[in-house]
Design a protein around this motif. Structure first.
Motif, PDB file in Angstrom:
ATOM      1  N   ALA A  78       0.813  -1.221   0.000  1.00  0.00           N
ATOM      2  CA  ALA A  78       0.000   0.000   0.000  1.00  0.00           C
ATOM      3  C   ALA A  78       0.843   1.266   0.000  1.00  0.00           C
ATOM      4  O   ALA A  78       0.403   2.320  -0.475  1.00  0.00           O
ATOM      5  N   THR A  79       2.071   1.203   0.523  1.00  0.00           N
ATOM      6  CA  THR A  79       2.916   2.397   0.594  1.00  0.00           C
ATOM      7  C   THR A  79       4.131   2.298  -0.312  1.00  0.00           C
ATOM      8  O   THR A  79       5.062   3.099  -0.192  1.00  0.00           O
ATOM      9  N   ALA A  95       8.175  -0.760  -6.940  1.00  0.00           N
ATOM     10  CA  ALA A  95       8.528  -1.493  -5.722  1.00  0.00           C
ATOM     11  C   ALA A  95       7.423  -2.453  -5.300  1.00  0.00           C
ATOM     12  O   ALA A  95       7.691  -3.448  -4.611  1.00  0.00           O
ATOM     13  N   LYS A  96       6.177  -2.181  -5.727  1.00  0.00           N
ATOM     14  CA  LYS A  96       5.080  -3.089  -5.395  1.00  0.00           C
ATOM     15  C   LYS A  96       5.357  -4.513  -5.879  1.00  0.00           C
ATOM     16  O   LYS A  96       4.889  -5.482  -5.296  1.00  0.00           O
ATOM     17  N   GLN A  97       6.124  -4.624  -6.967  1.00  0.00           N
ATOM     18  CA  GLN A  97       6.382  -5.933  -7.543  1.00  0.00           C
ATOM     19  C   GLN A  97       7.311  -6.785  -6.662  1.00  0.00           C
ATOM     20  O   GLN A  97       7.327  -8.012  -6.790  1.00  0.00           O
ATOM     21  N   GLN A 153       2.765  -3.914   7.115  1.00  0.00           N
ATOM     22  CA  GLN A 153       3.050  -2.665   7.811  1.00  0.00           C
ATOM     23  C   GLN A 153       1.902  -2.299   8.740  1.00  0.00           C
ATOM     24  O   GLN A 153       0.740  -2.630   8.465  1.00  0.00           O
ATOM     25  N   LEU A 154       2.275  -1.618   9.808  1.00  0.00           N
ATOM     26  CA  LEU A 154       1.266  -1.147  10.748  1.00  0.00           C
ATOM     27  C   LEU A 154       0.287  -0.235  10.017  1.00  0.00           C
ATOM     28  O   LEU A 154       0.684   0.602   9.207  1.00  0.00           O
ATOM     29  N   LYS A 155      -0.988  -0.438  10.286  1.00  0.00           N
ATOM     30  CA  LYS A 155      -2.021   0.360   9.635  1.00  0.00           C
ATOM     31  C   LYS A 155      -1.766   1.842   9.854  1.00  0.00           C
ATOM     32  O   LYS A 155      -1.438   2.279  10.962  1.00  0.00           O
ATOM     33  N   ARG A 156      -1.866   2.621   8.780  1.00  0.00           N
ATOM     34  CA  ARG A 156      -1.571   4.050   8.853  1.00  0.00           C
ATOM     35  C   ARG A 156      -2.417   4.724   9.925  1.00  0.00           C
ATOM     36  O   ARG A 156      -3.626   4.509  10.014  1.00  0.00           O
ATOM     37  N   THR A 188      15.212  -5.862  -4.384  1.00  0.00           N
ATOM     38  CA  THR A 188      16.078  -4.699  -4.604  1.00  0.00           C
ATOM     39  C   THR A 188      15.275  -3.475  -5.032  1.00  0.00           C
ATOM     40  O   THR A 188      14.448  -3.537  -5.951  1.00  0.00           O
ATOM     41  N   HIS A 189      15.557  -2.355  -4.377  1.00  0.00           N
ATOM     42  CA  HIS A 189      14.881  -1.094  -4.696  1.00  0.00           C
ATOM     43  C   HIS A 189      15.689   0.057  -4.119  1.00  0.00           C
ATOM     44  O   HIS A 189      16.556  -0.136  -3.265  1.00  0.00           O
ATOM     45  N   ALA A 190      15.407   1.245  -4.600  1.00  0.00           N
ATOM     46  CA  ALA A 190      15.906   2.487  -3.989  1.00  0.00           C
ATOM     47  C   ALA A 190      14.700   3.250  -3.470  1.00  0.00           C
ATOM     48  O   ALA A 190      13.604   3.190  -4.045  1.00  0.00           O
ATOM     49  N   ASP A 191      14.870   3.957  -2.376  1.00  0.00           N
ATOM     50  CA  ASP A 191      13.762   4.699  -1.796  1.00  0.00           C
ATOM     51  C   ASP A 191      13.384   5.883  -2.689  1.00  0.00           C
ATOM     52  O   ASP A 191      14.228   6.459  -3.383  1.00  0.00           O
ATOM     53  N   ASN A 192      12.098   6.234  -2.650  1.00  0.00           N
ATOM     54  CA  ASN A 192      11.632   7.368  -3.442  1.00  0.00           C
ATOM     55  C   ASN A 192      12.357   8.643  -3.031  1.00  0.00           C
ATOM     56  O   ASN A 192      12.643   8.859  -1.842  1.00  0.00           O
ATOM     57  N   ALA A 193      12.644   9.494  -4.013  1.00  0.00           N
ATOM     58  CA  ALA A 193      13.325  10.750  -3.723  1.00  0.00           C
ATOM     59  C   ALA A 193      12.428  11.701  -2.933  1.00  0.00           C
ATOM     60  O   ALA A 193      12.902  12.422  -2.051  1.00  0.00           O
TER      61      ALA A 193
END
Length: 217
Positions: free
Chosen positions: A31-32, A37-39, A45-48, A93-98
């Motif tokens: 969801a976040t 990265a969803k793939q 994760q704790l519910k928002r 593998t991913h990089a965090d969003n800018a």
């Protein structure tokens, strides 16, 4: 700059967080995640909105630690996620969003909430151009690293991995400038501890202040 801080949370703080998470509602971590990265994101994760007090505990711990403050120069710790990995879960593998909302992600951190002896696998792996570094830190310890780093979480094969992930916008955007400020400030503090307030200490203090005036946003 990459560094670890052990025991940033007290035993009582850790216990309170773990007890709260044991009773909390978790949702699919996709969801976040960003569109790509969803793939590769397979966690919970704790519910928002469900962990405001827990977020405050973590932010206060980071804000009071001199190493984190000096090395990161945080303008805002703007995002936190409490994540859970059960057996079979991983994050490829991913990089965090800018950008996260209106905030830039300059520095990322992973705060480990349970002991590595309670789960198998689940290494946080930072990927470099020609090597990799993997981490499974003790509960209450935090790993701080550039948000631009490619990284992954290996599959948890047994047990449960609990972490808090966070992102910081620094007052100083450029990581090389942050490191230079950290080096100068470290020398300044060491000199003061050894000799007190000297002419050399005053000159280093002036340099730190003037560089911050030039580089801070």
């Amino acid at each position: 700059m990459l560094f670890q801080i052990p025991n940033i949370l007290s035993a009582d703080e850790l216990q309170q967080i773990r007890e709260a998470l044991a009773k909390a509602e978790f949702v699919d971590g996709k969801a976040t995640a960003g569109w790509y990265a969803k793939q590769v994101k397979h966690n919970q994760q704790l519910k928002r909105g469900a962990g405001q007090e827990l977020e405050t505990t973590v932010k206060n711990a980071l804000s009071r630690h001199p190493l984190f403050q000096t090395a990161v120069r945080p303008k805002q710790i703007h995002s936190l996620r409490f994540s859970r990995y059960s057996a079979g879960m991983s994050y490829g593998t991913h990089a965090d969003n800018a950008m996260m909302g209106n905030w830039r992600a300059d520095v990322s951190f992973t705060l480990f909430l349970n002991e590595p002896s309670t789960y198998e696998g689940g290494e946080l792996v930072l990927e470099g151009p020609d090597d990799e570094q993997s981490y499974r830190l003790a509960a209450g310890s935090v790993l701080v690293y550039p948000s631009s780093t490619l990284h992954r979480v290996n599959e948890v094969t047994a047990g449960e991995r609990l972490v808090t992930i966070g992102w910081v916008q620094s007052l100083v955007r450029d990581p090389a400038q942050r490191e230079l400020l950290f080096d100068i400030d470290t020398v300044r503090r060491s000199l003061f501890a050894q000799q007190g307030k000297t002419v050399e200490f005053d000159l280093l203090s002036k340099s730190v202040s003037n560089l911050l005036r030039q580089w801070a946003e």
